[in-house]
Design a protein around this motif. Sequence first.
Motif, PDB file in Angstrom:
ATOM      1  N   ARG A 104      -3.802 -25.021 -17.438  1.00 24.20           N
ATOM      2  CA  ARG A 104      -4.387 -25.188 -18.455  1.00 24.20           C
ATOM      3  C   ARG A 104      -4.777 -23.641 -19.088  1.00 24.20           C
ATOM      4  NH1 ARG A 104      -9.247 -22.807 -17.812  1.00 24.20           N
ATOM      5  NH2 ARG A 104     -10.837 -23.359 -16.353  1.00 24.20           N
ATOM      6  N   SER A 134      -6.770 -20.799  -7.379  1.00 29.92           N
ATOM      7  CA  SER A 134      -6.071 -22.105  -7.902  1.00 29.92           C
ATOM      8  C   SER A 134      -4.827 -21.702  -8.486  1.00 29.92           C
ATOM      9  CB  SER A 134      -6.812 -23.098  -8.284  1.00 29.92           C
ATOM     10  OG  SER A 134      -7.443 -23.601  -7.178  1.00 29.92           O
ATOM     11  N   TYR A 194      -3.300 -28.657 -11.246  1.00 34.72           N
ATOM     12  CA  TYR A 194      -4.070 -27.614 -10.812  1.00 34.72           C
ATOM     13  C   TYR A 194      -3.485 -27.793  -9.118  1.00 34.72           C
ATOM     14  CZ  TYR A 194      -7.776 -27.665 -14.203  1.00 34.72           C
ATOM     15  OH  TYR A 194      -8.578 -27.560 -15.521  1.00 34.72           O
TER      16      TYR A 194
END
Length: 199
Positions: free
Chosen positions: A43, A39, A83
Amino acid sequence: MKKQTKGSLFVLSGPSGAGKGTLRKRMFRRISGIKFSISCTTREPRDGEREGIDYRFISAEDFLSRLEKDDFLEHADVHGHFYGTLRDDVLEVLDSGDDILLEIDVQGALQVRDKMPESVLLFVAPPSFEELEQRLRDRGTESEERLQIRLRNARWEMEKASLYDYVIINDDLERAANELERIIIEHRKNREALRNEVL
Ligand code: 5GP
């Protein structure tokens, strides 16, 4: 070598601390013909995480520009970070005949089901909420504030478990890994049987 038939898409979800990652890694050591979808996330990497292996760590700007271009099969804002799964990566694996596993949150899983209804949704649940909280505290990677966000999100995710095709209770790692492996192997067998019937 390219196989003649398309692979299947498996989605693995479950709250942080339920043990999805560990289960997935065990299963990958045991069966072949399945790839892990890497993915994109905005972050920061945690200690030990590697670019292009655990995630593609990208900026929010890059993420939004890919979103604009409709590059994602699914995407979500989880615990305040973006995400997403790149569509082309997934299609390439499926076209090659291999299976692919997406380890994504509930919001993303439901988007995948909408777009690809033949996908198989698996939910990993902890034995109890108390156990989950303990595991997250023991992991010690989050501040108290972020931990509380994860716990709130975990409750919400656990309520959605019934929307999945399978729920695996991770009470014992070995038992749960066997169950995950069995589900994938059974699915492959049924898929082959169905294809042979159609041909
Ligand atoms: P973590 O930051 O702990 O690696 O992941 C937080 C949550 O985001 C986990 O539930 C994880 O499964 C989920 N996640 C990871 N990658 C993706 C993705 O590409 N899409 C979505 N929707 N969720 C993801």
